[in-house]
Design an enzyme around this catalytic site. Structure first.
Site, short mmCIF file in Angstrom:
data_model
loop_
_atom_site.label_atom_id
_atom_site.label_comp_id
_atom_site.label_asym_id
_atom_site.label_seq_id
_atom_site.Cartn_x
_atom_site.Cartn_y
_atom_site.Cartn_z
N LYS A 131 0.83 -1.21 0.00
CA LYS A 131 0.00 0.00 0.00
C LYS A 131 0.86 1.26 0.00
CE LYS A 131 -3.56 2.71 0.27
NZ LYS A 131 -4.52 2.72 1.37
N LEU A 132 1.97 1.25 0.71
CA LEU A 132 2.85 2.42 0.71
C LEU A 132 3.43 2.66 -0.67
CD1 LEU A 132 4.81 2.23 4.10
CD2 LEU A 132 2.60 3.30 3.59
#
Length: 295
Positions: A169-170
């Site tokens: 997700k980052l």
């Protein structure tokens, strides 16, 4: 069907929980601000007064909260869900908190409580339509137990062991958020060089970021555009990305400076796209000031 405690009823939590109710799951919702649970009674969900109450009979506890501190407080704080979760309960952590926070959460949960990290890529339209991209980390058996629930919310990519979803997700948000600020800088440069907004957007539309430009074109300069991904959350995510090891002198750091300036201007709850006009405005003011200093 699963018995689910859904903790967090913000912009994303409400449509996600609604989909689970509509799919026939037994859902209990909780939110720090109870008014945000008002939809639940008419829809057939239960409303809990505390996270512990919500999780008492759940076999799956979903967290969709602002940050790691909120997740830790809701699961492990006073009246937290962790107090009443039975051994074997799966915690499905769907917030954006980063892999280090996921590891810390695993260490603090009681033995016997299972943990899967599953942050989502997408915003309100995807959450409402059940078309989120869900990035998952965890043991195969634990992920399998969540499969029916996750299928209601979107498509799943199992990236690997616990923390992998949070890591993915980052990386995904790094590209999305910096794309907004790159477009902002391009438009600001176009303004300075005498190009119209349409001239610059037309050029960007034929570049490598063309599909993204077309996707957000209608947001640019629209003061009434409803918030899908808040600027404040985007700034928080960039802080996580830098803490995770992104180049402190690279694109992420520059993008965070733009977003931090916008947060300090009171735009935290606005859609991230507002950063485009904010950068253009600040750049124009800066150029005017410099010209005014010339004697």
């Amino acid at each position: 069907m699963s018995t689910i405690a859904f903790l967090g009823q913000g912009r994303m939590g409400v449509p996600m929980a609604r989909r689970l109710v509509d799919a026939g799951h037994r859902v209990t919702v909780w939110n720090r601000t109870p008014e945000k649970c008002a939809w639940a009674a008419d829809a057939g969900a239960h409303i809990a007064g505390t996270p512990a109450e919500a999780a008492r009979d759940a076999d799956l506890v979903i967290t969709m909260l602002r940050d790691a501190d909120a997740v830790g407080g809701v699961l492990l704080g006073e009246k937290g869900a962790g107090q009443d979760m039975a051994p074997g309960t799966v915690v499905l952590e769907m917030s954006t908190i980063g892999p280090d926070a996921v590891t810390e959460l695993r260490d603090r949960l009681r033995p016997g409580i299972r943990l899967v990290d599953a942050p989502v890529v997408g915003s309100l339209p995807q959450a409402t339509a059940g078309k989120l991209r869900i990035l998952v980390g965890g043991e195969e058996a634990d992920v399998s137990r969540c499969a029916d629930v996750l299928a209601v919310l979107g498509s799943v990519t199992h990236l690997g062991p616990l923390g992998s979803g949070a890591a993915g997700k980052l990386v995904a948000n790094m590209i999305t958020i910096t794309s907004f600020t790159m477009i902002a800088e391009a438009l600001a440069l176009g303004d300075r060089l005498g190009l119209t907004t349409e001239d610059t957007l037309g050029l960007l539309g034929t570049s490598a970021v063309g599909p993204f430009v077309e996707r957000i074109r209608d947001r640019i300069g629209d003061d009434e555009f409803p918030t899908q991904f808040s600027l404040g959350l985007a700034e928080k995510d960039l802080a996580l990305i830098l803490a995770a090891g992104a180049d402190p002198s690279g694109l992420v750091a520059a993008a965070r400076r733009h977003l931090s300036a916008a947060v300090h201007s009171g735009l935290s709850e606005r859609d991230i796209s507002v950063v485009i006009e904010e950068v253009r405005s600040r750049t124009a003011s800066s150029v005017t000031t410099k010209r005014g200093d010339i004697k």
